[in-house]
Scaffold this motif. Sequence first.
Motif, PDB file in Angstrom:
ATOM      1  N   LEU A  36       0.911  -0.856   0.180  1.00 41.06           N
ATOM      2  CA  LEU A  36      -0.248  -0.284  -0.266  1.00 41.06           C
ATOM      3  C   LEU A  36       0.620   1.563   0.029  1.00 41.06           C
ATOM      4  N   THR A  37       0.655   2.096  -0.474  1.00 39.25           N
ATOM      5  CA  THR A  37       0.796   3.463  -0.984  1.00 39.25           C
ATOM      6  C   THR A  37      -0.269   4.537  -1.232  1.00 39.25           C
ATOM      7  N   LYS A  38       0.312   6.188  -1.280  1.00 37.66           N
ATOM      8  CA  LYS A  38      -0.562   6.470  -1.369  1.00 37.66           C
ATOM      9  C   LYS A  38      -1.140   6.811  -3.286  1.00 37.66           C
ATOM     10  N   LEU A  39       0.076   6.239  -3.980  1.00 34.77           N
ATOM     11  CA  LEU A  39      -0.243   5.894  -5.075  1.00 34.77           C
ATOM     12  C   LEU A  39      -1.145   4.517  -5.552  1.00 34.77           C
ATOM     13  N   ASN A  40      -1.468   4.136  -5.046  1.00 32.26           N
ATOM     14  CA  ASN A  40      -2.119   2.611  -5.951  1.00 32.26           C
ATOM     15  C   ASN A  40      -3.092   2.766  -4.286  1.00 32.26           C
ATOM     16  N   LEU A  41      -3.583   3.369  -3.917  1.00 35.00           N
ATOM     17  CA  LEU A  41      -4.245   3.329  -2.704  1.00 35.00           C
ATOM     18  C   LEU A  41      -5.827   2.768  -3.065  1.00 35.00           C
ATOM     19  N   ILE A  42      -6.112   3.658  -4.356  1.00 34.86           N
ATOM     20  CA  ILE A  42      -7.309   3.516  -5.351  1.00 34.86           C
ATOM     21  C   ILE A  42      -7.568   1.785  -5.842  1.00 34.86           C
ATOM     22  N   ASN A  43      -6.941   1.110  -6.565  1.00 36.15           N
ATOM     23  CA  ASN A  43      -6.296   0.526  -6.752  1.00 36.15           C
ATOM     24  C   ASN A  43      -5.874  -0.824  -5.983  1.00 36.15           C
ATOM     25  N   ASN A  44      -5.884  -1.069  -4.915  1.00 36.45           N
ATOM     26  CA  ASN A  44      -5.504  -1.660  -4.532  1.00 36.45           C
ATOM     27  C   ASN A  44      -7.164  -2.340  -3.678  1.00 36.45           C
ATOM     28  N   LEU A  45      -7.601  -1.111  -3.154  1.00 40.14           N
ATOM     29  CA  LEU A  45      -9.165  -1.128  -2.450  1.00 40.14           C
ATOM     30  C   LEU A  45     -10.199  -1.457  -4.193  1.00 40.14           C
ATOM     31  N   SER A  46      -9.818  -1.874  -5.111  1.00 37.76           N
ATOM     32  CA  SER A  46      -9.992  -1.997  -5.696  1.00 37.76           C
ATOM     33  C   SER A  46     -10.634  -3.343  -6.303  1.00 37.76           C
ATOM     34  N   HIS A  47      -9.398  -3.621  -6.326  1.00 41.88           N
ATOM     35  CA  HIS A  47      -9.083  -5.090  -6.069  1.00 41.88           C
ATOM     36  C   HIS A  47      -9.386  -6.318  -4.296  1.00 41.88           C
ATOM     37  N   ALA A  48      -9.332  -6.035  -3.460  1.00 40.09           N
ATOM     38  CA  ALA A  48     -10.175  -6.119  -2.803  1.00 40.09           C
ATOM     39  C   ALA A  48     -11.712  -6.422  -2.696  1.00 40.09           C
ATOM     40  N   LYS A  49     -12.419  -4.860  -3.818  1.00 38.96           N
ATOM     41  CA  LYS A  49     -13.966  -5.314  -3.108  1.00 38.96           C
ATOM     42  C   LYS A  49     -14.315  -5.993  -4.738  1.00 38.96           C
ATOM     43  N   THR A  50     -13.354  -6.858  -5.491  1.00 36.92           N
ATOM     44  CA  THR A  50     -13.909  -7.297  -6.766  1.00 36.92           C
ATOM     45  C   THR A  50     -13.179  -8.923  -5.511  1.00 36.92           C
ATOM     46  N   ALA A  51     -12.011  -8.995  -4.076  1.00 36.21           N
ATOM     47  CA  ALA A  51     -12.040 -10.286  -3.525  1.00 36.21           C
ATOM     48  C   ALA A  51     -13.522 -10.429  -2.408  1.00 36.21           C
ATOM     49  N   TRP A  52     -14.351  -9.555  -2.742  1.00 34.41           N
ATOM     50  CA  TRP A  52     -15.342  -9.552  -1.608  1.00 34.41           C
ATOM     51  C   TRP A  52     -16.239 -10.247  -2.256  1.00 34.41           C
ATOM     52  N   ALA A  53     -16.849  -9.794  -3.938  1.00 33.85           N
ATOM     53  CA  ALA A  53     -17.821  -9.992  -4.671  1.00 33.85           C
ATOM     54  C   ALA A  53     -17.378 -11.225  -4.808  1.00 33.85           C
TER      55      ALA A  53
END
Length: 117
Positions: A36-53
Amino acid sequence: GDYQGMDGEVREGRMIPISPEKIPEVFDALKQQKTLTKLNLINNLSHAKTAWAAGDNEQKGKSDLQDIPVTDGIGEGFDEDNDLLVFKSDVEVEVLSDDALRSWVATFLLGAPTLGA
């Protein structure tokens, strides 16, 4: 209760284990995350949401919500059983929870609360 940890959470009905056949898809999505970095926050959260789904046992996704008008459950004819919107607002619960998660991660894991706004 007599059970502790995740076993206790499952037995108390607060957590639901995902089906074993869904585990590879969940982990494939999670493995896409980077440190996790400031630059990839949204990307990482998107992957987490994909995993949740991917682990959703009910297979209830965003497509199920497309046909529901945003004003459903507001004002006259208020539907107490409709939990898709935040009480007395036109904000979807899913949007509020996503915003809250982004803000929490930005503030407490990255020390950058303005990224969560």
